[in-house]
Design an enzyme around this catalytic site. Structure first.
Site, PDB file in Angstrom:
ATOM      1  N   GLY A 154      35.174  44.236  35.046  1.00  0.00           N
ATOM      2  CA  GLY A 154      35.439  45.679  35.067  1.00  0.00           C
ATOM      3  C   GLY A 154      36.911  45.914  35.303  1.00  0.00           C
ATOM      4  CD  GLN A 203      41.477  47.150  38.883  1.00  0.00           C
ATOM      5  OE1 GLN A 203      40.493  47.469  38.222  1.00  0.00           O
ATOM      6  NE2 GLN A 203      41.545  46.000  39.549  1.00  0.00           N
ATOM      7  CB  CYS A 252      39.462  43.262  43.514  1.00  0.00           C
ATOM      8  SG  CYS A 252      40.311  44.711  42.839  1.00  0.00           S
ATOM      9  CG  LEU A 253      40.608  41.591  37.568  1.00  0.00           C
ATOM     10  CD1 LEU A 253      40.537  42.272  36.212  1.00  0.00           C
ATOM     11  CD2 LEU A 253      40.688  40.081  37.413  1.00  0.00           C
ATOM     12  CG  HIS A 311      34.770  46.764  42.619  1.00  0.00           C
ATOM     13  ND1 HIS A 311      34.993  45.694  43.460  1.00  0.00           N
ATOM     14  CD2 HIS A 311      35.909  46.878  41.882  1.00  0.00           C
ATOM     15  CE1 HIS A 311      36.209  45.202  43.246  1.00  0.00           C
ATOM     16  NE2 HIS A 311      36.792  45.903  42.284  1.00  0.00           N
ATOM     17  CD  GLU A 312      35.729  48.257  38.193  1.00  0.00           C
ATOM     18  OE1 GLU A 312      36.865  48.692  38.450  1.00  0.00           O
ATOM     19  OE2 GLU A 312      35.474  47.049  38.126  1.00  0.00           O
ATOM     20  CG  HIS A 344      39.631  50.032  41.692  1.00  0.00           C
ATOM     21  ND1 HIS A 344      40.645  49.513  42.466  1.00  0.00           N
ATOM     22  CD2 HIS A 344      38.902  48.966  41.291  1.00  0.00           C
ATOM     23  CE1 HIS A 344      40.524  48.188  42.522  1.00  0.00           C
ATOM     24  NE2 HIS A 344      39.467  47.828  41.824  1.00  0.00           N
TER      25      HIS A 344
HETATM   26  O1  GNR Z   1      36.056  40.916  37.826  1.00  0.00           O
HETATM   27  C1  GNR Z   1      35.533  41.487  38.796  1.00  0.00           C
HETATM   28  N1  GNR Z   1      34.435  40.937  39.367  1.00  0.00           N
HETATM   29  C2  GNR Z   1      33.655  41.595  40.313  1.00  0.00           C
HETATM   30  C3  GNR Z   1      32.708  40.852  41.001  1.00  0.00           C
HETATM   31  C4  GNR Z   1      31.882  41.459  41.923  1.00  0.00           C
HETATM   32  C5  GNR Z   1      31.989  42.812  42.162  1.00  0.00           C
HETATM   33  C6  GNR Z   1      32.941  43.565  41.497  1.00  0.00           C
HETATM   34  C7  GNR Z   1      33.766  42.965  40.568  1.00  0.00           C
HETATM   35  S1  GNR Z   1      34.929  43.915  39.699  1.00  0.00           S
HETATM   36  C8  GNR Z   1      36.140  42.724  39.336  1.00  0.00           C
HETATM   37  C9  GNR Z   1      37.211  43.293  38.420  1.00  0.00           C
HETATM   38  C10 GNR Z   1      37.945  44.387  39.138  1.00  0.00           C
HETATM   39  O2  GNR Z   1      38.789  44.201  39.980  1.00  0.00           O
HETATM   40  N2  GNR Z   1      37.603  45.617  38.863  1.00  0.00           N
HETATM   41  O3  GNR Z   1      38.166  46.634  39.516  1.00  0.00           O
HETATM   42 NI    NI Z   2      38.738  45.824  41.471  1.00  0.00          NI
END
Ligand code: GNR
Ligand code: NI
Length: 177
Positions: free
Chosen positions: A46, A51, A102-103, A144-145, A148
């Protein structure tokens, strides 16, 4: 179409509350294309627009991007979805725990507990409205997204001790690089 650099902590842009998209037009579709390219290049499942430094309420998800380091996902299996102005309408009482990454916090992982299911509405790339009940990894990734878009990171959901450990490990990793 472009792979763009990913904003990483402690960049203050990650704490911005992103602005709703007023009109789903070609500029938004271009943004989505860049986000999809960047997500695949980074092997993420995601990505939120902030980001790549754009404070708009846009995110992309493709849960199937689970590949090994040196293996590109074949184009044919790719199924990226764009979610514009996503909103959580309700969440389940039942919780679930995933090891999240998270990236924007590269190579650090921690267990995060969130509602197991969420009801979400959003606009697609054509500006069409959708609503769905999500579960499993998709529910976790969506939360999670959307975090952000509100300037929230997964490390905000863990204990101070664990958060300090993640930040320290990241600093150590960067120093070694
Ligand atoms: O690549 C991602 N893997 C992930 C694994 C578990 C829960 C959420 C994520 S999102 C993350 C990519 C990212 O940072 N998205 O904002
Ligand atoms: Ni993230």
């Amino acid at each position: 179409m472009a792979v763009l650099p990913i904003v990483e902590i402690p960049d203050p842009r990650l704490r911005l509350v992103s602005e709703p998209v007023e009109k789903v037009d070609d500029s938004i579709r271009d943004l989505v294309a860049d986000m999809v390219d960047t997500m695949y290049a980074a092997h993420g499942i995601g990505l939120a627009a902030i980001q790549i430094g754009v404070a708009k309420r846009v995110l992309v998800i493709d849960l199937q991007e689970r590949v090994t380091e040196d293996e590109e996902k074949p184009e044919a299996i790719r199924d990226p979805r764009a979610y514009i102005n996503p909103e959580i309408l309700s969440v389940s009482d039942e919780l679930s725990t995933y090891s999240e990454g998270c990236l924007s916090i590269p190579e650090q992982y921690a267990e995060v507990t969130r509602p197991a299911r969420c009801r979400v509405k959003w606009l697609d790339e054509q500006g069409e409205s959708h609503e769905a009940e999500l579960d499993g990894l998709l529910a976790t990734c969506m939360q999670h997204e959307i975090d952000h878009l509100n300037g929230v990171l997964f490390i905000d959901h863990i204990s101070r001790l664990k958060r300090d450990m993640v930040v320290k490990k990241l600093a150590k990793m960067r120093k070694a690089a």
